[in-house]
Design an enzyme around this catalytic site. Structure first.
Site, short mmCIF file in Angstrom:
data_model
loop_
_atom_site.label_atom_id
_atom_site.label_comp_id
_atom_site.label_asym_id
_atom_site.label_seq_id
_atom_site.Cartn_x
_atom_site.Cartn_y
_atom_site.Cartn_z
N SER A 1 38.09 48.97 38.22
CA SER A 1 36.80 49.25 38.48
C SER A 1 37.08 50.75 37.76
CB SER A 1 36.33 50.03 39.80
OG SER A 1 36.10 48.69 40.19
N ARG B 1 25.36 34.54 37.51
CA ARG B 1 25.07 35.91 38.20
C ARG B 1 23.77 36.52 37.86
NH1 ARG B 1 30.62 38.39 38.85
NH2 ARG B 1 29.62 39.39 40.35
N SER C 1 25.21 47.70 45.45
CA SER C 1 25.65 47.68 44.43
C SER C 1 25.74 48.75 43.58
CB SER C 1 24.82 46.77 43.29
OG SER C 1 25.26 46.62 42.38
N GLN D 1 27.46 48.42 40.62
CA GLN D 1 27.93 48.28 39.37
C GLN D 1 25.78 48.72 39.01
OE1 GLN D 1 28.21 43.96 39.28
NE2 GLN D 1 31.05 44.76 39.19
N ASP E 1 34.90 43.30 48.41
CA ASP E 1 35.68 42.36 47.56
C ASP E 1 37.08 41.67 47.80
OD1 ASP E 1 34.54 42.81 44.85
OD2 ASP E 1 35.49 43.87 43.73
N ARG F 1 31.29 32.92 47.59
CA ARG F 1 32.79 33.11 48.35
C ARG F 1 32.43 32.91 49.40
NH1 ARG F 1 34.38 38.94 45.29
NH2 ARG F 1 35.41 37.68 43.14
C1 S3P Z 1 32.72 47.25 40.83
C2 S3P Z 1 30.84 46.91 41.85
C3 S3P Z 1 31.19 45.51 42.79
C4 S3P Z 1 32.42 45.18 43.52
C5 S3P Z 1 33.35 44.33 41.30
C6 S3P Z 1 33.39 45.84 40.64
C7 S3P Z 1 32.08 48.24 40.56
O1 S3P Z 1 30.24 44.74 42.62
O2 S3P Z 1 32.66 43.33 43.46
O3 S3P Z 1 34.07 43.80 41.78
O4 S3P Z 1 33.57 48.42 39.19
O5 S3P Z 1 31.47 48.93 40.05
P1 S3P Z 1 28.57 45.33 42.91
O6 S3P Z 1 28.27 46.47 42.88
O7 S3P Z 1 27.99 44.09 42.51
O8 S3P Z 1 28.99 45.04 44.80
#
Ligand code: S3P
Length: 437
Positions: free
Chosen positions: A23, A122, A167, A169, A319, A350
């Site tokens: 990340s 996705r 999330s 992300q 994760d 998963r």
């Molecule tokens: C991440 C956020 C997580 C994680 C991914 C990396 C990031 O996803 O599962 O491997 O770097 O912001 P989500 O935001 O979809 O939960």
């Protein structure tokens, strides 16, 4: 598709260092590419996912080079991204896709995003919704998936957005769009998720404030930001360390030190859960690396006991469930997990992928709508697979979790495809063989 049989080759001992945090690596490249001047990054994860981000930022004008152990990024400035002249190939990487969609949303450019078979399934609707409110336009494949074309908005419109799913992300996509949007963009986060974007954006000089209001995090970013180049040291990835933590806990005779593991509160849920199961995990030399808490972890073989995992810890170990399921399969008694709907939309589903793989390896698993119930072996090795290999579904974490299961099995576990491991942990197989030798 390189298959591999992972067999017991010994307890895990000695010391090892896992690669940089995925990340933080993505963000260091993106933010460096938006700063004016030279950002230097050490400890960068050189996995395929981060390289997809690097290629995309180059395609939009940033100069990114490696010399020795340091990555040098010459940014274009916020608002300075150029129109890419070919589709941006995101490979397997959801983080690259969703964060870059955010960045591009407030630039007056059009970009096409493509990805592999896993990424193309996705959901992108979760970022399309807020970014459309900010003015961007999308032509997505059916169901809001890749391949998709986005037309950024210039100027974009600041919004206040309450996250409907936990999330990081989605949170980051909106904040990054806010960087080049006049005014203040606000994200309300009812359930805390990893906060690397907030920490790093502040480090790069953005005006970003976080407030706690009625138990929710309210994050405000001021637009028309100017980012200043930084020297970034990327700490080791706790999500990669997780495979070695569990491998050492479930393999008799193990006593392993994993150096330089990032222990940000928003990422450390697995350690808490494994300790509650009886895992001996000691933190040595707690310190700060690149503004993040870090320690060396000493992990010893432990008799684990099954527990009910509180769904509230899920975001801080989102994760790590595939490898937690492996620990549960070796524990005494039953482990119950719930509230894990998000696991169905990761690089694979998963819950179903791990239920199938562990069952093939001889574990007793019940799949529920939002979690798995696992009846552990009480420390006995799993039987292992014979004939049919387990299916990884283009998911690095399924491959690595089942490799760990293989080391704690009688016959070994055959994994159909180890190539996805390259996305996040290129030297995983080498480190596992070395630690267990
Ligand atoms: C991440 C956020 C997580 C994680 C991914 C990396 C990031 O996803 O599962 O491997 O770097 O912001 P989500 O935001 O979809 O939960």
């Amino acid at each position: 598709m390189p298959s591999h049989r992972f067999t017991f080759s010994g307890p895990l001992t000695g010391r090892l260092r896992v690669p940089g945090d995925k990340s933080i690596s993505h963000r260091s490249i993106m933010f460096g590419a938006l700063a004016i001047g030279e950002t230097r990054v050490t400890g960068l994860l050189e996995g395929e996912d981060v390289m997809a981000t690097t290629a995309a930022m180059r395609a939009m004008g940033a100069r990114i080079e490696k010399s020795g152990e340091t990555w040098h990024i010459h940014g274009v400035g916020v608002g300075g991204l150029l129109q890419p002249d070919a589709p941006l190939d995101m490979g397997n990487s959801g983080t690259s896709t969703r964060l870059l969609m955010g960045l591009i949303a407030s630039h007056g450019i059009t970009a096409q995003f493509t990805g592999d078979a896993s990424l193309s399934k996705r959901p992108m609707g979760r970022v399309i919704t807020p970014l459309s409110q900010m003015g961007a336009n999308f032509d997505a494949s059916e169901g809001g998936t890749l391949p998709l074309t986005m037309h950024g908005a210039l100027p974009a419109v600041p919004i206040t957005y309450r996250l409907p799913v936990a999330s990081a992300q989605v949170k980051s996509a909106v904040l990054l769009a806010g960087l080049n949007t006049p005014g203040i963009t606000t994200v309300i986060e009812p359930v805390p998720t990893r906060d690397h974007s907030e920490r790093m954006l502040r480090g790069f000089g953005a005006e970003l404030k976080v407030e706690e209001v009625d138990g929710e995090r309210v994050i405000r970013i001021h637009g028309d930001a100017e980012l200043k180049p930084q020297d970034v040291v990327v700490p080791g990835d706790p999500s990669s360390a997780a495979f070695f933590i569990v491998a050492a806990l479930i393999t008799e005779g193990s006593d392993l030190v994993i150096e330089n593991v990032g222990l940000n509160q928003t990422r450390a849920g697995l350690i808490e859960v494994l300790r509650a199961m009886g895992g001996q995990i000691e933190e040595l030399d707690r310190r700060e690396v690149g503004g993040e808490p870090v320690a060396d972890l000493r992990v010893k073989h432990s008799a684990l006991t099954g527990i009910d995992v509180d769904p509230e810890v899920a975001p801080s170990m989102i994760d790590e469930f595939p490898v937690l399921f492996v620990a549960a399969a070796l524990a005494k008694g039953t482990t119950t997990t719930s509230g894990l709907d998000e696991l169905r939309v990761k690089e694979s589903d998963r819950l179903s992928a791990m239920a199938d793989a562990l069952t093939l390896a001889g574990a007793r698993v019940e799949e529920r709508g939002d979690g798995l119930v696992i009846h552990g072996s009480g420390g006995d090795p799993l039987p292992g697979t014979s004939g049919v290999p387990v299916t990884t579904h283009l998911d690095h974490r399924i491959a690595m979790a089942m490799a760990v299961a293989g080391n704690a099995s009688r016959k070994g576990v055959e994994v159909d495809d180890t190539s996805p491991i390259q996305t996040s942990f290129p030297n995983f197989m080498h480190l596992l063989a070395k630690a267990a030798a």
